[in-house]
Design a protein around this motif. Structure first.
Motif, PDB file in Angstrom:
ATOM      1  N   ALA A 150      27.228  18.725 -74.977  1.00 45.78           N
ATOM      2  CA  ALA A 150      26.046  20.465 -74.647  1.00 45.78           C
ATOM      3  C   ALA A 150      27.390  21.123 -75.067  1.00 45.78           C
ATOM      4  O   ALA A 150      27.540  22.155 -76.148  1.00 45.78           O
ATOM      5  CB  ALA A 150      25.815  20.872 -73.080  1.00 45.78           C
TER       6      ALA A 150
ATOM      7  N   ALA B 235      17.669  26.031 -73.422  1.00 46.36           N
ATOM      8  CA  ALA B 235      17.740  27.109 -72.631  1.00 46.36           C
ATOM      9  C   ALA B 235      18.867  28.859 -72.459  1.00 46.36           C
ATOM     10  O   ALA B 235      18.319  29.660 -72.710  1.00 46.36           O
ATOM     11  CB  ALA B 235      17.830  26.717 -71.273  1.00 46.36           C
ATOM     12  N   VAL B 236      20.356  28.304 -73.153  1.00 48.57           N
ATOM     13  CA  VAL B 236      20.941  28.951 -73.610  1.00 48.57           C
ATOM     14  C   VAL B 236      19.990  30.058 -74.800  1.00 48.57           C
ATOM     15  O   VAL B 236      21.146  31.063 -74.746  1.00 48.57           O
ATOM     16  CB  VAL B 236      22.372  28.271 -73.726  1.00 48.57           C
TER      17      VAL B 236
ATOM     18  N   ALA C  97      26.540  27.809 -72.194  1.00 50.02           N
ATOM     19  CA  ALA C  97      26.457  29.623 -71.259  1.00 50.02           C
ATOM     20  C   ALA C  97      27.850  29.818 -71.547  1.00 50.02           C
ATOM     21  O   ALA C  97      27.650  31.305 -71.392  1.00 50.02           O
ATOM     22  CB  ALA C  97      25.598  29.985 -70.028  1.00 50.02           C
TER      23      ALA C  97
ATOM     24  N   GLU D  35      21.851  22.014 -81.099  1.00 51.36           N
ATOM     25  CA  GLU D  35      20.595  20.968 -80.232  1.00 51.36           C
ATOM     26  C   GLU D  35      20.633  19.916 -80.574  1.00 51.36           C
ATOM     27  O   GLU D  35      20.073  18.499 -79.933  1.00 51.36           O
ATOM     28  CB  GLU D  35      19.447  21.562 -80.633  1.00 51.36           C
TER      29      GLU D  35
ATOM     30  N   THR E 247      23.413  34.105 -67.590  1.00 47.88           N
ATOM     31  CA  THR E 247      23.612  32.906 -67.339  1.00 47.88           C
ATOM     32  C   THR E 247      22.100  32.376 -66.642  1.00 47.88           C
ATOM     33  O   THR E 247      21.545  31.279 -66.450  1.00 47.88           O
ATOM     34  CB  THR E 247      24.343  32.432 -66.384  1.00 47.88           C
TER      35      THR E 247
ATOM     36  N   THR F  66      23.793  23.159 -68.918  1.00 50.27           N
ATOM     37  CA  THR F  66      23.394  24.587 -69.168  1.00 50.27           C
ATOM     38  C   THR F  66      24.457  25.951 -69.105  1.00 50.27           C
ATOM     39  O   THR F  66      24.833  26.470 -69.772  1.00 50.27           O
ATOM     40  CB  THR F  66      22.329  24.842 -68.584  1.00 50.27           C
TER      41      THR F  66
ATOM     42  N   ALA G 214      19.116  31.701 -67.768  1.00 48.01           N
ATOM     43  CA  ALA G 214      18.840  30.161 -68.648  1.00 48.01           C
ATOM     44  C   ALA G 214      19.107  29.191 -66.972  1.00 48.01           C
ATOM     45  O   ALA G 214      18.410  28.334 -67.424  1.00 48.01           O
ATOM     46  CB  ALA G 214      20.249  30.406 -69.080  1.00 48.01           C
ATOM     47  N   LEU G 215      20.003  29.361 -66.022  1.00 51.79           N
ATOM     48  CA  LEU G 215      19.476  27.952 -64.992  1.00 51.79           C
ATOM     49  C   LEU G 215      18.308  27.637 -65.171  1.00 51.79           C
ATOM     50  O   LEU G 215      17.340  26.867 -64.455  1.00 51.79           O
ATOM     51  CB  LEU G 215      20.031  28.268 -64.123  1.00 51.79           C
TER      52      LEU G 215
ATOM     53  N   ALA H  62      19.457  21.986 -72.430  1.00 50.65           N
ATOM     54  CA  ALA H  62      20.591  22.887 -72.190  1.00 50.65           C
ATOM     55  C   ALA H  62      21.194  23.685 -72.947  1.00 50.65           C
ATOM     56  O   ALA H  62      21.064  25.909 -73.050  1.00 50.65           O
ATOM     57  CB  ALA H  62      21.896  22.302 -71.809  1.00 50.65           C
TER      58      ALA H  62
ATOM     59  N   ALA I  40      16.436  25.955 -66.875  1.00 47.75           N
ATOM     60  CA  ALA I  40      16.582  24.511 -67.525  1.00 47.75           C
ATOM     61  C   ALA I  40      15.954  24.207 -66.538  1.00 47.75           C
ATOM     62  O   ALA I  40      15.455  22.510 -66.663  1.00 47.75           O
ATOM     63  CB  ALA I  40      17.992  24.484 -67.216  1.00 47.75           C
TER      64      ALA I  40
ATOM     65  N   ILE J 287      21.248  18.238 -66.740  1.00 50.92           N
ATOM     66  CA  ILE J 287      20.599  19.725 -67.782  1.00 50.92           C
ATOM     67  C   ILE J 287      21.440  21.019 -66.864  1.00 50.92           C
ATOM     68  O   ILE J 287      21.841  22.108 -67.578  1.00 50.92           O
ATOM     69  CB  ILE J 287      19.350  20.288 -67.421  1.00 50.92           C
TER      70      ILE J 287
END
Length: 464
Positions: A108, A215-216, A166, A75, A176, A162, A179-180, A212, A183, A158
């Motif tokens: 990322a 979130a993942v 992912a 991160e 995934t 992401t 995660a979106l 991102a 995000a 983002i």
């Protein structure tokens, strides 16, 4: 099927073998260009604040932050990388999406890959997946984000970042999509930096890359996000572009069939895209006529209406940039520097450069006229009309900016730009190492050699 599940189905299964040759090559070159911009920022001392902040709250990890000797969490490395890579405003842009694509996606993907030891082939597939998604999400609302004060690089970036992270982690389509959904609650970035030239703009790219990865990580541990995060009645488009009709469904529908990655434009100047065509038009006249600053009485810019409030108004601010970043969004400054010094290199946007009295003597002679070059969103055409002291009046216009698909830079030009940038912060051996890695990702077993970015340091005195 929602938009996020369609995106997730595409990105989670994408492999290098599915990529057309031009898409694969473009992704590697854009990664090279992006990292070169980040190293140049270190070399010129730009955005040092993000490195110092990350080091102060250091979370040990195995990812590389450009310019820091400390191995960091994925991160933090993504945050530093995104801010550094966007700090000079020299990184790529997709015209129709009106967003800087790679500056969120590349940091990322690289930070995630170092953390888990992913192969270069997985990273390359992730870069394409992330770029395609950022572009489609942005194009669906092209131009409208800016009109509402949002910076698409952050709010759109983002989603691409992401997807890239992912894909590197090998998340399933279901994870995934979650995660979106997560995000979407982290998307942000406002354009108010234009009011005083402050440094929030590069933060948008870094925060998109960092968020991102968060979130993942949370999706991997079971967090859920709304499946209709993009198209829902309280989703991304409804809230960020309230009342505007978008065609996100159409943009997302042909993922994997139509490829936009080769259409991402490189930037020949470290300034806002709206400055490029007029600067190149002026440069062409200077070369053709052998002009100097003493020959020019006044310059009238031909400017796209959408670019006027970004690089020409308010006029008083644009004539005397208050900060180096302010100068990147001042067309009078860019033209004046080009005229006085015969070029607009990356070091044109430093504190000593923007205080140059010879340049500031020219900026009051610059005015503008609005002129439409294209109805396509993100069109960056422009030109100049130059009145000379001998009474002659010269004109030159460009329908498209250099670096885009209509007026492309060659691979040799992009690589030369990378080497010029990277040499500001790294030695020749490290510059070569990154070149081999990023343009040869498909064959790289891992990203261990990317760690050379930790050695980036200011190596030359910035010169105008």
């Amino acid at each position: 099927m929602t938009l996020s599940t369609r995106i997730a189905d595409f990105s989670s299964t994408l492999t290098v073998a599915q990529l057309p040759d031009d898409v694969r090559a473009a992704a590697g070159m854009h990664a090279l260009d992006t990292v070169g911009c980040g190293v140049a920022a270190v070399g010129l001392g730009e955005a040092d604040f993000v490195q110092h902040a990350a080091e102060e709250s250091h979370a040990p990890g195995s990812s590389s932050a450009i310019g820091s000797s400390l191995p960091m969490s994925a991160e933090d490395a993504a945050l530093v990388g995104g801010v550094r890579c966007h700090a000079l405003d020299y990184d790529d842009t997709h015209a129709a999406a009106v967003t800087h694509v790679s500056t969120a996606v590349v940091p990322a993907a690289l930070a995630a890959a170092e953390e888990i030891g992913a192969s270069g082939a997985d990273v390359l597939a992730a870069l394409v997946a992330g770029s395609e998604v950022s572009i489609r999400v942005g194009t669906a609302g092209a131009g409208e984000f800016h009109d509402r004060g949002f910076h698409p690089t952050g709010v759109v970036g983002i989603f691409g970042a992401t997807v890239a992270a992912a894909r590197v982690h090998g998340l399933s389509a279901r994870m995934t999509a979650h995660a979106l959904g997560l995000a979407g609650s982290m998307a942000g970035g406002v354009l108010e930096f234009l009011s005083d030239g402050s440094q929030t703009k590069p933060l948008h790219a870094g925060w998109a890359a960092r968020a991102a990865l968060s979130a993942v990580r949370m999706a991997r541990h079971g967090a859920t996000g709304p499946a209709t995060v993009l198209e829902g009645s309280r989703g991304f488009y409804a809230t960020y572009l309230h009342g505007v009709d978008t065609d996100a469904t159409g943009e997302i529908a042909d993922l994997g069939e139509r490829w936009e990655t080769p259409r991402i434009a490189y930037k020949p100047y470290a300034a806002c895209h709206f400055t490029h065509a007029p600067v190149d038009a002026l440069a062409a006249l200077v070369r053709r006529e052998g002009l100097g600053a003493e020959d020019v009485e006044s310059i009238v810019v031909y400017a796209e209406p959408t670019g006027v409030p970004v690089v020409l108004e308010p006029a008083a601010d644009k004539l005397t940039p208050r900060t180096a970043y302010d100068a990147k969004f001042s067309l009078p400054y860019c033209l004046a520097h080009q005229l006085v010094h015969g070029g607009l290199p990356v070091a044109s946007f430093t504190a000593p450069a923007i205080a140059d009295p010879a340049v500031l003597a020219i900026t009051p002679r610059v005015s503008y006229e609005e002129r439409r070059y294209s109805d396509r969103p993100g069109s960056f055409g422009g030109g100049v009309r130059v009145s000379l002291t001998d009474g002659r009046v010269l004109e030159h216009e460009l329908q498209h900016q250099r670096g885009g698909t209509e007026f492309p830079m060659t691979d040799d030009e992009v690589r030369a730009k990378y080497r010029d940038n990277a040499s500001l912060g790294l030695g020749e051996e490290q510059v070569d190492t990154l070149d081999r890695l990023l343009t040869g990702l498909a064959e790289a077993p891992d990203l261990s050699s990317y760690a050379v970015v930790r050695e980036a340091r200011p190596r030359v005195e910035a010169r105008v």
